[in-house]
Enzyme design. Structure first.
Site, PDB file in Angstrom:
ATOM      1  N   ASP A  12     -21.871  50.308  11.187  1.00 15.60           N
ATOM      2  CA  ASP A  12     -20.740  51.064  11.687  1.00 15.60           C
ATOM      3  C   ASP A  12     -20.590  52.291  10.764  1.00 15.60           C
ATOM      4  O   ASP A  12     -21.240  52.367   9.719  1.00 15.60           O
ATOM      5  CB  ASP A  12     -19.489  50.172  11.647  1.00 15.60           C
ATOM      6  CG  ASP A  12     -18.228  50.910  12.013  1.00 15.60           C
ATOM      7  OD1 ASP A  12     -18.217  51.599  13.047  1.00 15.60           O
ATOM      8  OD2 ASP A  12     -17.247  50.820  11.248  1.00 15.60           O
ATOM      9  N   ASP A  14     -17.161  54.712  10.604  1.00 22.10           N
ATOM     10  CA  ASP A  14     -15.793  54.993  10.161  1.00 22.10           C
ATOM     11  C   ASP A  14     -15.184  53.812   9.416  1.00 22.10           C
ATOM     12  O   ASP A  14     -15.122  52.702   9.937  1.00 22.10           O
ATOM     13  CB  ASP A  14     -14.921  55.362  11.362  1.00 22.10           C
ATOM     14  CG  ASP A  14     -15.325  56.695  11.962  1.00 22.10           C
ATOM     15  OD1 ASP A  14     -15.167  57.718  11.284  1.00 22.10           O
ATOM     16  OD2 ASP A  14     -15.824  56.707  13.103  1.00 22.10           O
TER      17      ASP A  14
END
Length: 228
Positions: A12, A14
């Site tokens: 991922d 953020d």
């Protein structure tokens, strides 16, 4: 802990690789303040990891805002310059460069759209993110039919690897509860590095929970260990 060896690693972005979550909080609070509302962590928790349109819909529903999701996203675009100076999270550079140097296949699986990605990366981190040969931008990729907590983004990303690994051989790194659920639904192991405010009971689906990427020991999953 029942940890199994893996061959491929998906990340991922953020809140995991880039410290953008506090900036999102600031941006969203600016928008909802116009309506006398507060963007609380409880609301944030519900939308962390989701695609842009779904995130906007959740904020509007939870805070009863008199606007459409599209209008909310337009307001967000006006403030995206806020992300130009975001910072890498502790341990991110060391881990990504380590896996790259050891030729471990890695990919980026972010719910951000491609335009949002460039707002965050282009000023400082183009070289760093060039280490990811495969990238999936959930909010702008039509092949990702459903956002996290659905497994689509991780399954789509894994298929971009040339050797098409089975889910059991993929390890996901996530910070969000929705992201962990998506990885589990995809049949993948997942290392969670949650915001410390997240209740521990919400982290139990993760294969391994760490307080920082700096704590990760690659050899736990059959990957080359750090030597420095």
């Amino acid at each position: 802990m029942d940890l199994k060896p893996v061959t491929h690693v998906l990340f991922d972005m953020d809140g995991l690789l880039l410290n953008t979550e506090d900036l999102y909080t600031e941006l969203f609070q600016r928008i909802v303040s116009k309506y006398g509302k507060e963007y609380t962590f409880d609301v944030k928790l519900k939308l962390m990891g989701t695609q842009a349109l779904e995130s906007a819909s959740i904020v509007i529903r939870e805070l009863d805002l008199p606007m459409t999701p599209e209008e909310f996203l337009e307001e967000c675009k006006k403030g995206e310059s806020l992300f130009a100076d975001c910072q890498l999270m502790p341990g991110a550079r060391r881990l990504i460069e380590h896996l790259h140097q050891h030729k471990i296949p890695i990919a980026l699986a972010t719910s951000s759209g491609e335009e949002s990605y460039h707002c965050k990366v282009d000023k400082h981190y183009t070289e760093f993110f060039s280490l990811f040969p495969y990238k999936t931008f959930g909010s702008s990729d039509p092949s990702v039919k459903n956002g996290k907590p659905h497994p689509d983004i991780f399954l789509v990303t894994a298929m971009k690897f040339l050797d098409k690994p089975v889910p059991e051989k993929c390890l996901v790194f996530e910070d969000a509860v929705n992201g962990v659920k998506a990885a589990v639904a995809a049949g993948m192991q997942v290392v969670m590095v949650p915001d410390p405010r997240i209740d521990k009971i919400l982290t139990t689906e993760a294969t391994l929970v760490l307080s920082s990427l700096e704590e990760f020991k690659p050899e736990l999953f059959g990957l080359p260990p750090f030597t420095d």
